[in-house]
Each structure stands twice: as C-alpha cells, then as structure tokens.
Design an enzyme around this catalytic site. Structure first.
Site, PDB file in Angstrom:
ATOM      1  N   ASP A 187      -1.378   7.103   6.567  1.00 50.63           N
ATOM      2  CA  ASP A 187      -1.144   7.819   7.812  1.00 50.63           C
ATOM      3  C   ASP A 187      -2.272   8.822   8.036  1.00 50.63           C
ATOM      4  OD1 ASP A 187      -0.629   9.979   6.188  1.00 50.63           O
ATOM      5  OD2 ASP A 187       1.501  10.074   6.618  1.00 50.63           O
ATOM      6  N   SER A 188      -2.270   9.446   9.196  1.00 52.79           N
ATOM      7  CA  SER A 188      -3.440  10.223   9.617  1.00 52.79           C
ATOM      8  C   SER A 188      -3.443  11.666   9.140  1.00 52.79           C
ATOM      9  CB  SER A 188      -3.515  10.233  11.142  1.00 52.79           C
ATOM     10  OG  SER A 188      -2.446  11.010  11.670  1.00 52.79           O
ATOM     11  N   ASP A 247       8.193   2.420   7.405  1.00 53.60           N
ATOM     12  CA  ASP A 247       7.996   3.111   6.127  1.00 53.60           C
ATOM     13  C   ASP A 247       8.940   4.295   6.074  1.00 53.60           C
ATOM     14  OD1 ASP A 247       6.466   5.947   6.356  1.00 53.60           O
ATOM     15  OD2 ASP A 247       5.860   4.635   8.000  1.00 53.60           O
ATOM     16  N   CYS A 266      17.566  -7.082  -8.890  1.00 54.90           N
ATOM     17  CA  CYS A 266      16.477  -6.165  -9.239  1.00 54.90           C
ATOM     18  C   CYS A 266      16.441  -5.940 -10.753  1.00 54.90           C
ATOM     19  CB  CYS A 266      16.633  -4.836  -8.499  1.00 54.90           C
ATOM     20  SG  CYS A 266      17.855  -3.697  -9.200  1.00 54.90           S
ATOM     21  N   CYS A 274      23.064  -8.149  -7.738  1.00 53.90           N
ATOM     22  CA  CYS A 274      21.711  -7.689  -7.396  1.00 53.90           C
ATOM     23  C   CYS A 274      20.727  -8.195  -8.443  1.00 53.90           C
ATOM     24  CB  CYS A 274      21.667  -6.168  -7.321  1.00 53.90           C
ATOM     25  SG  CYS A 274      20.012  -5.496  -6.978  1.00 53.90           S
ATOM     26  N   GLY A 290      -3.280  -2.123  16.575  1.00 52.77           N
ATOM     27  CA  GLY A 290      -1.823  -2.095  16.534  1.00 52.77           C
ATOM     28  C   GLY A 290      -1.385  -0.687  16.885  1.00 52.77           C
ATOM     29  N   ASP A 344      -2.850  12.418  15.463  1.00 49.17           N
ATOM     30  CA  ASP A 344      -1.942  12.722  16.567  1.00 49.17           C
ATOM     31  C   ASP A 344      -1.246  14.047  16.306  1.00 49.17           C
ATOM     32  OD1 ASP A 344      -0.593  11.361  14.358  1.00 49.17           O
ATOM     33  OD2 ASP A 344       1.215  11.493  15.579  1.00 49.17           O
ATOM     34  N   HIS A 401      15.825   0.137  -7.881  1.00 48.13           N
ATOM     35  CA  HIS A 401      16.947  -0.489  -7.201  1.00 48.13           C
ATOM     36  C   HIS A 401      16.944  -0.183  -5.702  1.00 48.13           C
ATOM     37  CE1 HIS A 401      20.952  -1.895  -6.205  1.00 48.13           C
ATOM     38  NE2 HIS A 401      21.119  -0.741  -5.579  1.00 48.13           N
ATOM     39  N   GLN A 409       3.482   8.938  20.984  1.00 48.31           N
ATOM     40  CA  GLN A 409       4.353  10.108  20.954  1.00 48.31           C
ATOM     41  C   GLN A 409       5.134  10.213  22.267  1.00 48.31           C
ATOM     42  OE1 GLN A 409       5.023  11.801  18.406  1.00 48.31           O
ATOM     43  NE2 GLN A 409       3.326  11.586  16.966  1.00 48.31           N
ATOM     44  N   CYS A 428      19.367  -3.673 -12.137  1.00 48.00           N
ATOM     45  CA  CYS A 428      20.704  -4.270 -12.188  1.00 48.00           C
ATOM     46  C   CYS A 428      20.799  -5.413 -13.195  1.00 48.00           C
ATOM     47  CB  CYS A 428      21.120  -4.759 -10.808  1.00 48.00           C
ATOM     48  SG  CYS A 428      21.530  -3.406  -9.670  1.00 48.00           S
TER      49      CYS A 428
END
Length: 409
Positions: free
Chosen positions: A90-91, A304, A344, A342, A252, A175, A373, A225, A347
């Site tokens: 990120d910026s 994210d 993972c 699960c 993008g 931004d 997890h 924004q 688990c």
C-alpha cells in the site's frame, strides 16, 4: 492485459485472473497482510500452505524499518521475505488517517457526515486521547514516526520511490484517507487532493519504471476515495478510471477510505459501475464473511485485512459456526480440532485443549497456530466463493455460509 475477466454474476460480481511477473492470482481472492514483510507469527511457507496467492506489505512501516533501500538491495520484497508469489504494497496513505486521527477505517453509520466540531470550531479530526502525528497539505503529508518520533515527509513522488524500491508486483497511488466524521466540505477538498496526487503518481511511476529496467513492471492501482457520498465516489472512479498522463494509466484500482459497514456493498457497487471492466478492483481492509460476500457481488476482486491474524493473537478462532475464544474454560479438556474437518496444519495436528493451554501459558506458538487457522479459513472462504460463481451455485453457497456463521448472533 494485466487482468482477465472470467465468469460473471448478475450485476458487477465476477471471477477473473490478475497476471503478475510472480504468477497469476485467481479472483476473487483474499490477500493476507504481512505489514512489515511478515504475517505476524507465521512463516511465509505456512502462508503459502494455507492457499494464499499473494501477500500485502506496508510501505509506511517498511520505509521506517528497515528502510525501502535495504529491501531493494535485498532483491525486493518477495526475495527479502522469502515469498515466491505475487505481492502488494500500500502507499502509506492509510497511516495518514490511522496515525493522524486515531480513528478506525470502518465506523458506524451514526457518525456518517455529522461534521462534528472540535472545541475550536474546526472539523473533529482527532480521536479523544490521541496525539496527531500527521499533518496534511496540498503537496503531501508530514508525519512523525510512531517508533522514535523522527520527522518525515511523504508525497506522491516519495511514495512511488519507496514502493518501487520495495518491488511489489502491485502498488497503490498515494491518497488521503478521510474519516466518516469529516464534513462534506473536507471530503471534497481531500478528494481533489487525492486526484492531483494520483496524476503525480502516474508521472513518477512512469519515470521510475523507465529508470529501473532491472526490475519487472509493477502494476499501479489508483485509489478511489469519497467516503459515504455517492457523487464523490462516482466522480473519483470516473476521474481515475479515465486518467492518463503522458501515456500512463492506472493498471487497476483500490477502493479505500472509511466505509459505512451497513452500506459497504452499495458503495463498492457505485465505484464498480464507473470503473473499467477490464481492470482489477482491490477492496482495502475487509475480511468479515458478510462483507466479503457483499463486496464480491458489488464487483470487488481482491481483499486484504489484518483481522484474521490480529484476532488470532487474542485467541479468537474462526469457524463455520462463527467465532469463538479458545481460552474459554470449556476447552481445557477438549481434545478435538479447532474445527472438525478443517484441513489446515493446526487442525490436522493440534487440539483445542493444546491451544487453550498455550494461550493461557502465553507461549508464542499459540499465536502461530491460531493465525494459520484463521488465515486458512479466510483464504478458503473466498476461494469457495470463487468456485461457487464458476459452478453457478453462488446464491445457495452464500445463504448456507452466512446463515450458519451468524446463526448465534
């Protein structure tokens, strides 16, 4: 083409593929956050094993420590942190709000557009008991490090240089992130600042790309924004969606800013309707199941958020039946996995009783196992959303998943 559209939902939702030098990202996709070139408490190999296709790091934090020049000398973000796949940075714009005001990204609609005033009659821009660390002007942001108080300056050009040195596959334009407490007038001023900064980012990005031919091309995403205002969101999307400076356009778009959770899908939908269909849209800072479904339907492609790892370090565990805290006394002698079925690593190898014990004993492995997890749960949820779109079972999958997850609320 940096993005290929796949199967479409009714409306704006779709699957797709983001193409990067370090591999393709099948979308929709959840991107775990490795703020300081590490997902806290977890090895990069473990993040790959949970199925993550990419990771996102933070330009502000890596600028302060160890320095973007150090990461550049180390071969770029991926090589530096031993991550073989695609990466984002990120910026630094988010820190303008989070450090400068003390407010969280998502606020209740009760604050939206209130334009509350401070004692001096100005916009209420700093949370109670917080210290202002960032000061914004039309050229950029001056801030003090949260680490040692040293003074620094971010502009569009500085942010681009830092992100080029970090070397992620996808980077974001600088931004200004506002809060829902800012007045309409301030939102308009900030939006125009962000538009002008975006133009400067395109210029700097092209120049740095031409200078740094030893590195692969980095996709530059513009950030939309406009807070909760439809006209501002649509204007920002139109401005950045068509913006071209000396032949350089955005590859993008990031959808950022303070969002009303209650209207998240609506706001993303406004933006998606205005943006080019053939370019990816990344929604910054979202990971709760209901938000993910709403955003996918509205046209977001990737997401994210720090939340899966953050709550894991506080013993909060995601499950298909909602979140639970593994330190509750009922789990002391519970020798079943965190989630039955699960797959993972946690688990398949550990029990609730073991995590209960390690959290109570304050052992570091507790955070590691819980984070594995939670990241697995979130990554797999978005992967399942993608498959349901491709298989034509999206509505059924959404109803079953959300009905089960929120049944106890």
């Amino acid at each position: 083409m940096s993005f290929t559209v796949g199967t479409r939902l009714d409306g704006q939702g779709r699957t797709g593929v983001i193409h990067t030098p370090h591999g393709d990202i099948q979308t929709p996709a959840f991107i775990p956050v490795g703020t300081k070139a590490t997902v806290k408490a977890v090895l990069p190999e473990s993040i790959k094993d949970v199925g993550a296709q990419a990771v996102l790091a933070n330009a502000y934090h890596l600028f302060l420590q160890p320095g973007s020049d150090v990461v550049d000398e180390g071969g770029g973000l991926g090589k530096f942190m031993n991550w073989p796949g695609p990466s984002y940075t990120d910026s630094g714009g988010f820190q303008v709000m989070s450090l400068g005001t003390g407010y969280k990204k998502v606020l209740s609609e009760q604050f939206a557009g209130t334009g509350q005033k401070g004692r001096d009659g100005s916009d209420l821009e700093v949370a109670e008991n917080k210290i202002r660390r960032a000061h914004i002007d039309d050229d950029g942001v001056t801030f003090r490090s949260h680490l040692d108080g040293t003074k620094h300056r971010f502009t569009s050009e500085v942010s681009m240089r830092i992100q080029h040195e970090l070397g992620a596959d996808i980077i974001f334009a600088f931004d200004e992130l506002t809060t829902l407490l800012n007045s309409r007038t301030y939102q308009e001023e900030a939006l125009e600042r962000t538009r002008l900064w975006a133009e400067r980012c395109l210029v700097a990005h092209k120049k740095l790309t031409e200078e740094r031919t030893h590195r692969p091309y980095q996709q530059l995403f513009g950030v939309i924004q406009g807070a909760q205002y439809e006209d501002l969101r649509r204007k920002a999307a139109r401005d950045l969606g068509t913006m071209e400076v000396d032949g350089q356009m955005f590859d993008g778009f990031g959808i950022g800013g303070a969002l009303e959770k209650e209207n998240l899908g609506t706001i993303v939908g406004w933006v998606s309707e205005e943006l080019p269909e053939n370019k990816a849209r990344h929604l910054l800072g979202i990971s709760e199941p209901d938000d993910l479904f709403a955003a996918v339907e509205a046209g977001a492609d990737t997401f994210d958020c720090v939340n899966p790892s953050r709550v894991a370090r506080n013993a909060a565990i995601y499950s298909p039946d909602g979140r639970f805290n593994v330190t509750r006394s009922e789990f002391r002698r519970n020798f079943t996995p965190l989630v039955e079925g699960c797959e993972c690593y946690t688990c398949t190898n550990y029990t609730k009783a073991y995590l209960h014990h390690t959290f109570k004993a304050k052992e570091m492995i507790s955070s590691t196992l819980a984070t594995i997890h939670n990241e697995y749960f979130t990554v797999q949820l978005v992967d399942s959303i993608r498959r349901s779109i491709e298989e034509g079972t999206y509505e059924e999958f959404k109803g079953e998943t959300l009905g089960r997850f929120y049944a106890m609320k």
